[in-house]
Structure formats: C-alpha cells, structure tokens
Motif scaffolding. Structure first.
Motif, PDB file in Angstrom:
ATOM      1  N   SER A 152     -31.997   5.930  39.775  1.00 28.31           N
ATOM      2  CA  SER A 152     -32.258   7.360  38.712  1.00 28.31           C
ATOM      3  C   SER A 152     -30.446   6.542  38.410  1.00 28.31           C
ATOM      4  O   SER A 152     -30.078   6.189  39.188  1.00 28.31           O
ATOM      5  CB  SER A 152     -32.177   8.815  38.769  1.00 28.31           C
ATOM      6  N   PRO A 153     -29.632   8.015  38.403  1.00 34.26           N
ATOM      7  CA  PRO A 153     -28.238   7.575  38.287  1.00 34.26           C
ATOM      8  C   PRO A 153     -27.757   7.226  39.282  1.00 34.26           C
ATOM      9  O   PRO A 153     -27.956   7.749  40.790  1.00 34.26           O
ATOM     10  CB  PRO A 153     -27.523   9.159  37.915  1.00 34.26           C
TER      11      PRO A 153
ATOM     12  N   PRO B 223     -30.959  14.110  48.240  1.00 33.47           N
ATOM     13  CA  PRO B 223     -31.659  13.403  47.208  1.00 33.47           C
ATOM     14  C   PRO B 223     -30.644  13.050  46.129  1.00 33.47           C
ATOM     15  O   PRO B 223     -30.832  11.518  45.063  1.00 33.47           O
ATOM     16  CB  PRO B 223     -32.981  14.414  45.958  1.00 33.47           C
ATOM     17  N   TYR B 224     -29.561  13.291  46.445  1.00 36.15           N
ATOM     18  CA  TYR B 224     -28.239  12.335  44.819  1.00 36.15           C
ATOM     19  C   TYR B 224     -27.004  12.680  46.615  1.00 36.15           C
ATOM     20  O   TYR B 224     -25.820  11.500  45.935  1.00 36.15           O
ATOM     21  CB  TYR B 224     -27.068  14.068  45.061  1.00 36.15           C
ATOM     22  N   ALA B 225     -27.845  11.054  47.641  1.00 34.39           N
ATOM     23  CA  ALA B 225     -26.918  10.373  47.925  1.00 34.39           C
ATOM     24  C   ALA B 225     -26.736   9.260  47.580  1.00 34.39           C
ATOM     25  O   ALA B 225     -27.463   8.562  47.256  1.00 34.39           O
ATOM     26  CB  ALA B 225     -27.587  10.568  49.646  1.00 34.39           C
ATOM     27  N   GLY B 226     -25.344   8.807  47.474  1.00 33.08           N
ATOM     28  CA  GLY B 226     -24.765   7.676  46.805  1.00 33.08           C
ATOM     29  C   GLY B 226     -24.180   7.864  45.364  1.00 33.08           C
ATOM     30  O   GLY B 226     -23.503   7.010  44.817  1.00 33.08           O
ATOM     31  N   LEU B 227     -24.892   8.872  45.063  1.00 33.10           N
ATOM     32  CA  LEU B 227     -24.062   9.804  43.510  1.00 33.10           C
ATOM     33  C   LEU B 227     -22.801   9.242  43.257  1.00 33.10           C
ATOM     34  O   LEU B 227     -22.146   9.598  43.487  1.00 33.10           O
ATOM     35  CB  LEU B 227     -24.969  10.872  42.587  1.00 33.10           C
ATOM     36  N   ARG B 228     -22.514   8.124  41.592  1.00 35.55           N
ATOM     37  CA  ARG B 228     -21.177   8.905  41.511  1.00 35.55           C
ATOM     38  C   ARG B 228     -20.433  10.275  41.040  1.00 35.55           C
ATOM     39  O   ARG B 228     -21.138  10.138  39.936  1.00 35.55           O
ATOM     40  CB  ARG B 228     -20.005   7.342  40.322  1.00 35.55           C
ATOM     41  N   GLY B 229     -19.691  10.304  41.976  1.00 36.61           N
ATOM     42  CA  GLY B 229     -19.625  11.588  41.256  1.00 36.61           C
ATOM     43  C   GLY B 229     -18.089  12.254  40.565  1.00 36.61           C
ATOM     44  O   GLY B 229     -17.063  10.797  41.034  1.00 36.61           O
ATOM     45  N   GLY B 230     -17.898  13.173  39.479  1.00 36.95           N
ATOM     46  CA  GLY B 230     -16.010  13.406  39.518  1.00 36.95           C
ATOM     47  C   GLY B 230     -16.672  14.800  39.295  1.00 36.95           C
ATOM     48  O   GLY B 230     -16.996  15.971  38.886  1.00 36.95           O
ATOM     49  N   ILE B 231     -14.954  15.585  40.275  1.00 37.50           N
ATOM     50  CA  ILE B 231     -14.341  17.111  40.339  1.00 37.50           C
ATOM     51  C   ILE B 231     -14.086  16.758  39.379  1.00 37.50           C
ATOM     52  O   ILE B 231     -12.586  16.171  38.625  1.00 37.50           O
ATOM     53  CB  ILE B 231     -14.097  17.061  41.127  1.00 37.50           C
ATOM     54  N   TYR B 232     -14.636  17.848  38.539  1.00 43.46           N
ATOM     55  CA  TYR B 232     -13.466  18.850  36.710  1.00 43.46           C
ATOM     56  C   TYR B 232     -12.890  20.665  37.286  1.00 43.46           C
ATOM     57  O   TYR B 232     -13.920  21.303  38.098  1.00 43.46           O
ATOM     58  CB  TYR B 232     -14.125  19.413  35.367  1.00 43.46           C
ATOM     59  N   ALA B 233     -11.445  20.641  37.329  1.00 44.11           N
ATOM     60  CA  ALA B 233     -10.899  21.402  37.314  1.00 44.11           C
ATOM     61  C   ALA B 233     -10.149  22.025  36.301  1.00 44.11           C
ATOM     62  O   ALA B 233      -9.222  21.139  36.296  1.00 44.11           O
ATOM     63  CB  ALA B 233      -9.826  21.423  38.946  1.00 44.11           C
ATOM     64  N   ARG B 234     -10.299  23.378  36.157  1.00 46.53           N
ATOM     65  CA  ARG B 234      -9.246  24.066  34.806  1.00 46.53           C
ATOM     66  C   ARG B 234      -8.685  25.311  35.217  1.00 46.53           C
ATOM     67  O   ARG B 234      -9.685  25.807  36.006  1.00 46.53           O
ATOM     68  CB  ARG B 234      -9.878  23.706  33.857  1.00 46.53           C
ATOM     69  N   LYS B 235      -8.026  25.893  34.754  1.00 46.37           N
ATOM     70  CA  LYS B 235      -7.351  26.764  35.006  1.00 46.37           C
ATOM     71  C   LYS B 235      -6.253  27.807  33.172  1.00 46.37           C
ATOM     72  O   LYS B 235      -5.401  26.118  32.976  1.00 46.37           O
ATOM     73  CB  LYS B 235      -6.270  26.915  36.156  1.00 46.37           C
ATOM     74  N   SER B 236      -6.544  28.588  33.109  1.00 46.32           N
ATOM     75  CA  SER B 236      -6.124  28.595  31.826  1.00 46.32           C
ATOM     76  C   SER B 236      -4.343  28.625  32.248  1.00 46.32           C
ATOM     77  O   SER B 236      -3.900  27.785  31.265  1.00 46.32           O
ATOM     78  CB  SER B 236      -6.700  29.880  31.468  1.00 46.32           C
TER      79      SER B 236
ATOM     80  N   ARG C 265     -23.852  14.374  49.848  1.00 44.72           N
ATOM     81  CA  ARG C 265     -23.474  12.905  50.366  1.00 44.72           C
ATOM     82  C   ARG C 265     -23.261  11.902  48.753  1.00 44.72           C
ATOM     83  O   ARG C 265     -23.790  10.960  48.828  1.00 44.72           O
ATOM     84  CB  ARG C 265     -24.695  11.815  50.497  1.00 44.72           C
ATOM     85  N   ILE C 266     -22.380  12.420  48.123  1.00 44.31           N
ATOM     86  CA  ILE C 266     -21.771  12.462  46.686  1.00 44.31           C
ATOM     87  C   ILE C 266     -20.637  11.860  46.433  1.00 44.31           C
ATOM     88  O   ILE C 266     -19.596  12.100  47.247  1.00 44.31           O
ATOM     89  CB  ILE C 266     -21.911  13.182  45.518  1.00 44.31           C
ATOM     90  N   ASN C 267     -20.726   9.869  46.236  1.00 48.73           N
ATOM     91  CA  ASN C 267     -19.099   9.609  46.453  1.00 48.73           C
ATOM     92  C   ASN C 267     -18.562   9.838  45.368  1.00 48.73           C
ATOM     93  O   ASN C 267     -18.852   9.800  44.197  1.00 48.73           O
ATOM     94  CB  ASN C 267     -19.302   7.873  46.100  1.00 48.73           C
ATOM     95  N   VAL C 268     -16.917  10.567  45.709  1.00 45.44           N
ATOM     96  CA  VAL C 268     -16.355  10.847  44.942  1.00 45.44           C
ATOM     97  C   VAL C 268     -15.877   9.767  44.526  1.00 45.44           C
ATOM     98  O   VAL C 268     -14.758   8.891  45.320  1.00 45.44           O
ATOM     99  CB  VAL C 268     -15.441  12.483  45.120  1.00 45.44           C
ATOM    100  N   VAL C 269     -15.977   9.693  42.673  1.00 42.99           N
ATOM    101  CA  VAL C 269     -14.998   8.463  42.398  1.00 42.99           C
ATOM    102  C   VAL C 269     -14.313   8.766  41.514  1.00 42.99           C
ATOM    103  O   VAL C 269     -13.188   8.197  40.872  1.00 42.99           O
ATOM    104  CB  VAL C 269     -15.522   7.763  41.760  1.00 42.99           C
TER     105      VAL C 269
END
Length: 252
Positions: free
Chosen positions: A9-10, A21-34, A62-66
């Motif tokens: 899967s992804p 189950p999500y270990a090793g997935l490539r993650g992107g963290i989004y942050a926002r403030k108005s 165990r997600i890899n933040v890229v």
C-alpha cells in the motif's frame, strides 16, 4: 515480533509489524495559523506546537517525516481566500507527485475550513492513495466510513468559522454604534484609555512606529523596492506588527 504480509500500500512496504501498520510511510506534516493576537512572543508558537504534535504522532506510528508544510498567518476559510496558502499548494503537488504516503495535521481545521477545499484535498489524496492523520487518528480516504467522518469534521469546521465571523460582525456593529474601536490598532497609532476608569478616550499617534512609516514612505519615494526596505528593517530588527517585515507589509 508478530508481522503480517500483504499487498503493498502507500510507501510500497510489503511487510509490516502488525502493531505498527503505518511504519515506514513517508509523511508530510502540515501546520497553519490564521492570525495572532497579543504579545509578539506568541507569534509562531502555534505552528511550532502543531509541528511538535505532528512529529509525536509520526513517531508513535513509526512514520518517516519527509517534509514540513507551514502556512503561518494564513486563513483556511473562504472568507480569507484572497491570501494564497503557498505550502498547502506545495503539499498538494507533493501528493500528486508521489512524494508522500500520509498527510499529518493537528486537526481537520488546520488543513481546511471550507468544504470545497476539503473535497479538493480529499479527492487528491484518494486518487493518489495518500492517507490522512489528524487528532492522532489515521483515515483512509478510500474507505466510505473515513470519508464520512472526515467530511463531517469539514462541515463542522466550516460552520465554526462562519459562526465566528457572524459574531465578529455583530461586535463590529455594536462597537460602531457606541463609538468604540474594534480589533488591533493600525501600525503607527495607539489607543488611549482613562487611567482610572479604563474607558476608551481616543486614538493617538505612536511616535516610534510613525517614524518607521515615514521612513518607508521616504524610501519608496526615493525609488527603493518594498522587498529591499523589508530586508533592511528585518536586519535592523525594527519592531514589526507581524512575524517579520515583508514586501507586502511594507507596502501596506
């Protein structure tokens, strides 16, 4: 260690620990403030806290933040649609470009407060097989129940911002009727209150800030660019009514 084998899967990971189950997935963290209110020291704090929470969720799964995507001082509602969310657009491009397997945010409202934007983001992630994670929970947009849950959160977020806007407009009308100011003082001015009663008296010039405004006007009249002026003000650490001086702020 208990593990299971399944069709990739992804992230194209064929074998995973069943506990993660999500270990090793490539993650992107989004942050926002108005927008920010109050002390300058608070500026940027919200997005830092969101990023910290995102990294904590990534570590737990165990997600890899890229990548990190930050839109500070940017609205996600249709009422603030005149301001582009540059990193949100970059996030969508990375989803479409197969650079991410999961998008992480502190809450649904950090990603969007507009149902139309929700549908755009949902469909982009759905088509590209990208998961969502907010509030610590992972959502699979190919699952009808997860689409319903995230869609309900999007509706609640949109209603919340509409209700806040209605409240602000009511406050504006009430303040205007009673002759009271509303919101932050324009840069270069300050409000004066009675020493004893704390009742509003008038709006007066803030001479320190006014001199900065005059300097900007003089330099523009002499042909300097707004960007060059903003860079100089930042280097001199001139007090600023935002996170930093920008060409748009200098122009305003």
């Amino acid at each position: 260690m208990v593990s299971e084998t399944f069709t990739a899967s992804p992230g194209d990971v064929a074998t995973r620990d069943a506990r993660f189950p999500y270990a090793g997935l490539r993650g992107g963290i989004y942050a926002r403030k108005s927008a920010y209110r109050g002390a300058k020291a608070n500026r940027g704090r919200s997005v830092r806290e969101q990023l910290d929470a995102g990294h904590a969720d990534a570590n737990r799964h165990r997600i890899n933040v890229v990548g990190e995507y930050i839109d500070d001082g940017r609205s996600a509602s249709r009422h603030g649609a005149d301001v582009e969310r540059d990193d949100f657009e970059r996030l969508l491009r990375d989803v479409e470009g197969d650079a991410l397997d999961i998008v992480i945010a502190w809450a649904s409202t950090r990603l969007q407060r507009d149902l139309a934007v929700y549908v755009r983001l949902r469909d982009t992630c759905w088509v590209n097989g990208v998961l969502w994670c907010y509030g610590g929970k992972v959502y699979d947009l190919s699952n009808k129940d997860d689409r319903f849950r995230t869609g309900l959160d999007a509706l609640l977020g949109e209603r919340e911002v509409d209700e806040m806007r209605d409240n602000v407009l009511r406050s504006l009308r009430a303040n205007a009727a009673s002759g009271k100011p509303h919101g932050l003082s324009p840069y270069g001015y300050q409000r004066v209150y009675d020493t004893y009663t704390r009742a509003f008296v008038c709006v007066a010039i803030n001479f320190e800030q006014a001199e900065v405004v005059r300097e900007i006007c003089r330099r523009v009249a002499n042909g300097e660019t707004y960007l060059g002026i903003a860079r100089d003000l930042n280097e001199r650490e001139v007090p600023v009514p935002a996170l930093r001086w920008t060409n748009d702020l200098a122009r305003d």
